[in-house]
Design an enzyme around this catalytic site. Structure first.
Site, PDB file in Angstrom:
ATOM      1  N   ASP A   1      -9.791  -8.609   1.674  1.00  0.00           N
ATOM      2  CA  ASP A   1      -9.007  -8.054   2.772  1.00  0.00           C
ATOM      3  C   ASP A   1      -9.804  -6.942   3.432  1.00  0.00           C
ATOM      4  OD1 ASP A   1      -7.132  -7.007   4.475  1.00  0.00           O
ATOM      5  OD2 ASP A   1      -5.608  -6.640   2.959  1.00  0.00           O
ATOM      6  N   GLY A   2     -10.190  -7.169   4.692  1.00  0.00           N
ATOM      7  CA  GLY A   2     -10.840  -6.122   5.459  1.00  0.00           C
ATOM      8  C   GLY A   2     -12.143  -6.560   6.095  1.00  0.00           C
ATOM      9  N   GLY A   3     -12.176  -6.536   7.421  1.00  0.00           N
ATOM     10  CA  GLY A   3     -13.411  -6.847   8.133  1.00  0.00           C
ATOM     11  C   GLY A   3     -13.835  -8.299   8.068  1.00  0.00           C
TER      12      GLY A   3
ATOM     13  N   PHE B   1      -5.875   0.850   8.028  1.00  0.00           N
ATOM     14  CA  PHE B   1      -5.990   0.461   9.429  1.00  0.00           C
ATOM     15  C   PHE B   1      -6.724  -0.862   9.561  1.00  0.00           C
ATOM     16  CE2 PHE B   1      -5.728   5.078   9.402  1.00  0.00           C
ATOM     17  CZ  PHE B   1      -4.735   5.319  10.350  1.00  0.00           C
ATOM     18  N   GLY B   2      -6.324  -1.659  10.554  1.00  0.00           N
ATOM     19  CA  GLY B   2      -7.014  -2.898  10.853  1.00  0.00           C
ATOM     20  C   GLY B   2      -8.233  -2.639  11.722  1.00  0.00           C
ATOM     21  N   GLY B   3      -9.071  -3.676  11.847  1.00  0.00           N
ATOM     22  CA  GLY B   3     -10.200  -3.603  12.762  1.00  0.00           C
ATOM     23  C   GLY B   3     -11.416  -2.871  12.249  1.00  0.00           C
TER      24      GLY B   3
ATOM     25  N   MET C   1       0.872  -1.184   0.000  1.00  0.00           N
ATOM     26  CA  MET C   1       0.000   0.000   0.000  1.00  0.00           C
ATOM     27  C   MET C   1       0.900   1.222   0.000  1.00  0.00           C
ATOM     28  SD  MET C   1      -3.000  -1.269   2.604  1.00  0.00           S
ATOM     29  CE  MET C   1      -2.003  -2.504   3.461  1.00  0.00           C
TER      30      MET C   1
ATOM     31  N   THR D   1      -7.570  -9.093  13.059  1.00  0.00           N
ATOM     32  CA  THR D   1      -8.055  -9.294  14.424  1.00  0.00           C
ATOM     33  C   THR D   1      -8.879 -10.565  14.560  1.00  0.00           C
ATOM     34  OG1 THR D   1      -9.971  -7.873  13.923  1.00  0.00           O
ATOM     35  CG2 THR D   1      -8.051  -6.830  14.945  1.00  0.00           C
TER      36      THR D   1
END
Length: 225
Positions: A179-181, A147-149, A72, A202
């Site tokens: 990728d994501g959530g 950002f994660g989460g 990224m 997470t």
């Protein structure tokens, strides 16, 4: 080629304990992860900083898992060689990261690494149509990267479906990653839409039992409520 019946699980070390990174990598490998996902952020293309090739090089001897590196960053071309030499097995670069995506993907393959194309939520699936002959993977961002989460964007399910059709129409073996959530509740939605690789931060590293977390993502527990 059709999607895999059971999705590959790639825990993202962005959610791991950075003070124990080598142990965290070994732990998810022992727990049954298929790939290890490494998010590289530059504070420019996305609003966060994470890791560079030095960390990937240090982790490479600690695991036999394929290293799935997600760049990224922009510009991306000056750094492809460094991440390839550090031990990346796959390198995803963003279609939004520069004007010469075709050349960048060729550059990845020239270094003996499998190229992937990543696509942000606001970008239409057609944006990757001219490079499908060059990629082994398409990584669909189901959150805004950085950002994660974050919460899974269900608006991206239609994009996954479209990209699955586009990939299958090539006759090539192209993985569709998400990728994501990703959670045990959202994973079945992504898989039903055509994904066969799931990045989880997470949902794995935020749990007490990594093996159980990975198993739950593979099997899925969709609850519409």
């Amino acid at each position: 080629m059709a999607a895999l019946e059971t999705p590959l699980i790639a825990p993202s070390v962005l959610s791991a304990d950075f003070s124990r990174m080598a142990e965290e990598v070994a732990a998810v490998e022992h727990a049954g992860a298929d790939w290890l996902h490494l998010d590289v952020m530059d504070g420019h293309f996305v609003p966060n900083l994470s890791m560079g090739p030095q960390l990937i090089k240090a982790l490479r001897p600690k695991s036999k898992l394929p290293f799935d590196v997600h760049l990224m960053i922009a510009p991306v071309d000056p750094y492809i060689e460094a991440f390839a030499k550090a031990g990346a097995d796959h390198i995803h670069l963003h279609v939004e990261a520069g004007p010469h995506t075709h050349r960048s993907l060729q550059h990845v393959r020239d270094h003996g690494v499998k190229p992937g194309i990543a696509i942000c939520p606001a970008t239409p699936p057609e944006a990757v149509g001219e490079v499908l002959d060059l990629v082994d993977m398409i990584l669909v961002m189901t959150v805004n990267p950085g950002f994660g989460g974050q919460k899974f964007l269900t608006s991206q399910l239609r994009k996954i479906e479209t990209l699955r059709r586009m990939a299958d129409a090539t006759g090539r073996d192209i993985r569709i990653g998400v990728d994501g959530g990703i959670t045990p509740q959202t994973a079945p939605l992504a898989v039903a839409a055509g994904a066969d690789m799931l990045v989880a931060g997470t949902a794995v590293y935020g749990q007490d039992d990594y093996a159980a977390a990975i198993k739950n993502l593979r099997t899925g527990t969709h609850n519409p409520a």
